[in-house]
Motif scaffolding. Structure first.
Motif, PDB file in Angstrom:
ATOM      1  N   ALA A   1      -7.408  17.992  -2.021  1.00  0.00           N
ATOM      2  CA  ALA A   1      -7.611  17.081  -2.366  1.00  0.00           C
ATOM      3  C   ALA A   1      -9.002  16.391  -1.627  1.00  0.00           C
ATOM      4  N   PRO A   2      -9.534  15.395  -1.807  1.00  0.00           N
ATOM      5  CA  PRO A   2     -10.025  14.777  -0.833  1.00  0.00           C
ATOM      6  C   PRO A   2      -9.212  14.022   0.422  1.00  0.00           C
ATOM      7  N   ALA A   3      -9.971  14.054   1.605  1.00  0.00           N
ATOM      8  CA  ALA A   3      -9.273  13.501   2.539  1.00  0.00           C
ATOM      9  C   ALA A   3      -9.352  12.209   1.855  1.00  0.00           C
ATOM     10  N   GLU A   4      -8.511  11.184   3.347  1.00  0.00           N
ATOM     11  CA  GLU A   4      -8.260   9.822   2.133  1.00  0.00           C
ATOM     12  C   GLU A   4      -8.473   9.031   3.915  1.00  0.00           C
ATOM     13  N   ILE A   5      -9.268   8.100   3.900  1.00  0.00           N
ATOM     14  CA  ILE A   5      -8.861   6.699   5.296  1.00  0.00           C
ATOM     15  C   ILE A   5      -8.518   5.797   4.821  1.00  0.00           C
ATOM     16  N   VAL A   6      -7.162   5.136   4.968  1.00  0.00           N
ATOM     17  CA  VAL A   6      -6.872   4.998   4.895  1.00  0.00           C
ATOM     18  C   VAL A   6      -7.246   3.209   6.430  1.00  0.00           C
ATOM     19  N   GLY A   7      -8.230   1.736   6.120  1.00  0.00           N
ATOM     20  CA  GLY A   7      -9.045   0.840   6.928  1.00  0.00           C
ATOM     21  C   GLY A   7      -7.666  -0.488   6.679  1.00  0.00           C
ATOM     22  N   LEU A   8      -6.923  -0.424   8.349  1.00  0.00           N
ATOM     23  CA  LEU A   8      -6.723  -2.012   8.302  1.00  0.00           C
ATOM     24  C   LEU A   8      -7.006  -3.031   9.145  1.00  0.00           C
ATOM     25  N   SER A   9      -7.603  -4.017   7.967  1.00  0.00           N
ATOM     26  CA  SER A   9      -7.807  -4.832   8.946  1.00  0.00           C
ATOM     27  C   SER A   9      -7.316  -5.440   9.777  1.00  0.00           C
ATOM     28  N   THR A  10      -7.916  -6.165  10.362  1.00  0.00           N
ATOM     29  CA  THR A  10      -7.017  -6.785  12.078  1.00  0.00           C
ATOM     30  C   THR A  10      -7.308  -7.897  12.049  1.00  0.00           C
ATOM     31  N   THR A  11      -8.320  -8.450  10.502  1.00  0.00           N
ATOM     32  CA  THR A  11      -8.939  -9.678  10.481  1.00  0.00           C
ATOM     33  C   THR A  11      -7.583 -10.445  10.299  1.00  0.00           C
ATOM     34  N   LYS A  12      -7.542 -11.996  10.232  1.00  0.00           N
ATOM     35  CA  LYS A  12      -6.958 -12.909   9.493  1.00  0.00           C
ATOM     36  C   LYS A  12      -6.726 -13.041   8.280  1.00  0.00           C
ATOM     37  N   GLU A  13      -7.075 -12.107   7.666  1.00  0.00           N
ATOM     38  CA  GLU A  13      -7.492 -11.997   6.131  1.00  0.00           C
ATOM     39  C   GLU A  13      -6.304 -10.772   5.856  1.00  0.00           C
ATOM     40  N   ALA A  14      -6.348  -9.870   6.700  1.00  0.00           N
ATOM     41  CA  ALA A  14      -5.710  -8.304   6.739  1.00  0.00           C
ATOM     42  C   ALA A  14      -5.213  -7.574   5.841  1.00  0.00           C
TER      43      ALA A  14
ATOM     44  N   VAL B   1      -0.416  13.624   5.422  1.00  0.00           N
ATOM     45  CA  VAL B   1      -0.835  14.097   3.840  1.00  0.00           C
ATOM     46  C   VAL B   1       0.226  13.958   2.894  1.00  0.00           C
ATOM     47  N   ARG B   2      -0.709  13.271   1.329  1.00  0.00           N
ATOM     48  CA  ARG B   2      -0.479  13.274   0.537  1.00  0.00           C
ATOM     49  C   ARG B   2      -0.685  14.058  -0.343  1.00  0.00           C
ATOM     50  N   GLU B   3       0.507  13.727  -0.960  1.00  0.00           N
ATOM     51  CA  GLU B   3       0.263  14.324  -2.959  1.00  0.00           C
ATOM     52  C   GLU B   3      -0.243  13.497  -4.048  1.00  0.00           C
ATOM     53  N   LEU B   4      -1.553  14.173  -4.376  1.00  0.00           N
ATOM     54  CA  LEU B   4      -1.601  13.436  -5.847  1.00  0.00           C
ATOM     55  C   LEU B   4      -1.111  13.611  -7.118  1.00  0.00           C
ATOM     56  N   PRO B   5      -0.727  13.372  -7.740  1.00  0.00           N
ATOM     57  CA  PRO B   5      -0.373  13.414  -8.811  1.00  0.00           C
ATOM     58  C   PRO B   5      -0.403  14.642  -9.949  1.00  0.00           C
ATOM     59  N   ASP B   6      -1.805  15.637  -9.153  1.00  0.00           N
ATOM     60  CA  ASP B   6      -1.735  16.575 -10.091  1.00  0.00           C
ATOM     61  C   ASP B   6      -1.782  17.853  -9.052  1.00  0.00           C
ATOM     62  N   LEU B   7      -0.863  17.612  -7.907  1.00  0.00           N
ATOM     63  CA  LEU B   7      -0.039  18.001  -7.332  1.00  0.00           C
ATOM     64  C   LEU B   7      -1.122  18.425  -5.879  1.00  0.00           C
ATOM     65  N   ARG B   8      -2.342  18.243  -6.100  1.00  0.00           N
ATOM     66  CA  ARG B   8      -3.064  18.600  -5.037  1.00  0.00           C
ATOM     67  C   ARG B   8      -3.086  17.904  -3.775  1.00  0.00           C
TER      68      ARG B   8
ATOM     69  N   PHE C   1       0.464  -1.199   0.154  1.00  0.00           N
ATOM     70  CA  PHE C   1       0.005  -0.344   0.262  1.00  0.00           C
ATOM     71  C   PHE C   1       0.832   1.501   0.205  1.00  0.00           C
ATOM     72  N   ALA C   2       2.087   1.286   0.751  1.00  0.00           N
ATOM     73  CA  ALA C   2       2.688   2.763   0.633  1.00  0.00           C
ATOM     74  C   ALA C   2       3.551   2.888  -0.724  1.00  0.00           C
ATOM     75  N   PRO C   3       3.693   2.333  -1.292  1.00  0.00           N
ATOM     76  CA  PRO C   3       4.543   2.660  -2.200  1.00  0.00           C
ATOM     77  C   PRO C   3       3.427   3.316  -3.531  1.00  0.00           C
ATOM     78  N   THR C   4       2.039   2.894  -3.165  1.00  0.00           N
ATOM     79  CA  THR C   4       1.037   3.812  -3.822  1.00  0.00           C
ATOM     80  C   THR C   4       0.909   5.207  -3.733  1.00  0.00           C
ATOM     81  N   ARG C   5       1.681   5.802  -2.502  1.00  0.00           N
ATOM     82  CA  ARG C   5       0.839   7.099  -1.510  1.00  0.00           C
ATOM     83  C   ARG C   5       2.600   7.653  -1.721  1.00  0.00           C
ATOM     84  N   HIS C   6       2.060   9.342  -2.171  1.00  0.00           N
ATOM     85  CA  HIS C   6       3.492   9.902  -2.102  1.00  0.00           C
ATOM     86  C   HIS C   6       3.147  11.168  -0.757  1.00  0.00           C
TER      87      HIS C   6
END
Length: 215
Positions: free
Chosen positions: A142-155, A86-93, A52-57
């Motif tokens: 840019a829109p705010a973003e929630i990243v959900g990390l599920s603590t189930t066995k499938e994660a 705080v993330r930056e999108l490709p359009d710099l927002r 996941f982290a490599p997909t965000r700047h």
């Protein structure tokens, strides 16, 4: 943030250290639950770092913001805290990203894919956005973003955008913002009972035995 490749092994080690030495008191039901938690921590941390982290700047991580005073008709509401990311999108927002973990941190879409569970998190990231704008001295478009990390066995890990996180807090013509409402509540000293709160139990609330509002 320094442009260096982080060590996933070190990230896992830090996560495991937090599990073994929690800052708050944790009551485990049995040893098996703890062992299951260890496996989930390793899997979830590794997946976040590698997939996941490599997909965000990110342009800011764990940024401590100075106190923000918001003036209302009922006095000043002061907010303090640390901005998760705080993330930056490709359009710099830019926009706030907040990580949430737990068994219900993600939910299924109709097509079987997953998204982060937003719930009432839009209010929290709204406050974070206001503080981040002051700290960074810029408007976060840019829109705010929630990243959900599920603590189930499938994660599973999933994200969800929230396009407008400030209107509910600040209000608009014909609608009072929730910050104004909170200021009035604080000034009047009147707080609604909340039987749905996690702390509405004998363990956490000293007034529970005599309170008529819970089920």
């Amino acid at each position: 943030m320094r442009g260096e490749e982080p060590s996933v092994e070190e990230a896992v080690a830090v996560a495991m250290a937090s599990l073994h030495n929690p800052e708050e008191e944790v009551a485990w039901d049995d040893v098996k639950d703890f062992k299951d938690a260890e496996a989930i921590v390793i899997k979830l941390t590794t997946k976040y770092c590698n997939e996941f982290a490599p997909t965000r700047h990110y342009v800011a991580i764990e940024t401590r913001c100075a106190a923000l005073d918001i003036r209302t008709d009922y006095g000043v509401v002061r907010t303090t805290g640390t901005i998760d990311r705080v993330r930056e999108l490709p359009d710099l927002r830019r926009g706030v990203t907040d990580l949430k973990s737990g068994k219900q941190a993600t939910e299924k879409n109709d097509d079987g894919t997953r998204r982060a569970a937003i719930g009432a998190h839009h209010l929290q990231v709204g406050i974070y956005t206001l503080m981040a704008e002051v700290a960074l001295n810029e408007q976060l478009e840019a829109p705010a973003e929630i990243v959900g990390l599920s603590t189930t066995k499938e994660a599973p890990i999933a994200a969800a955008d929230i396009p407008d996180v400030k209107t509910a807090l600040l209000g608009k013509e014909g609608y009072v913002g929730m910050i104004e409402m909170a200021a009035k509540t604080l000034k009047d000293g009147l707080f609604r009972p909340n039987p749905g709160a996690f702390t509405c139990t004998k363990t956490w609330c000293a007034g529970y035995p005599r309170c008529p509002y819970h089920a």
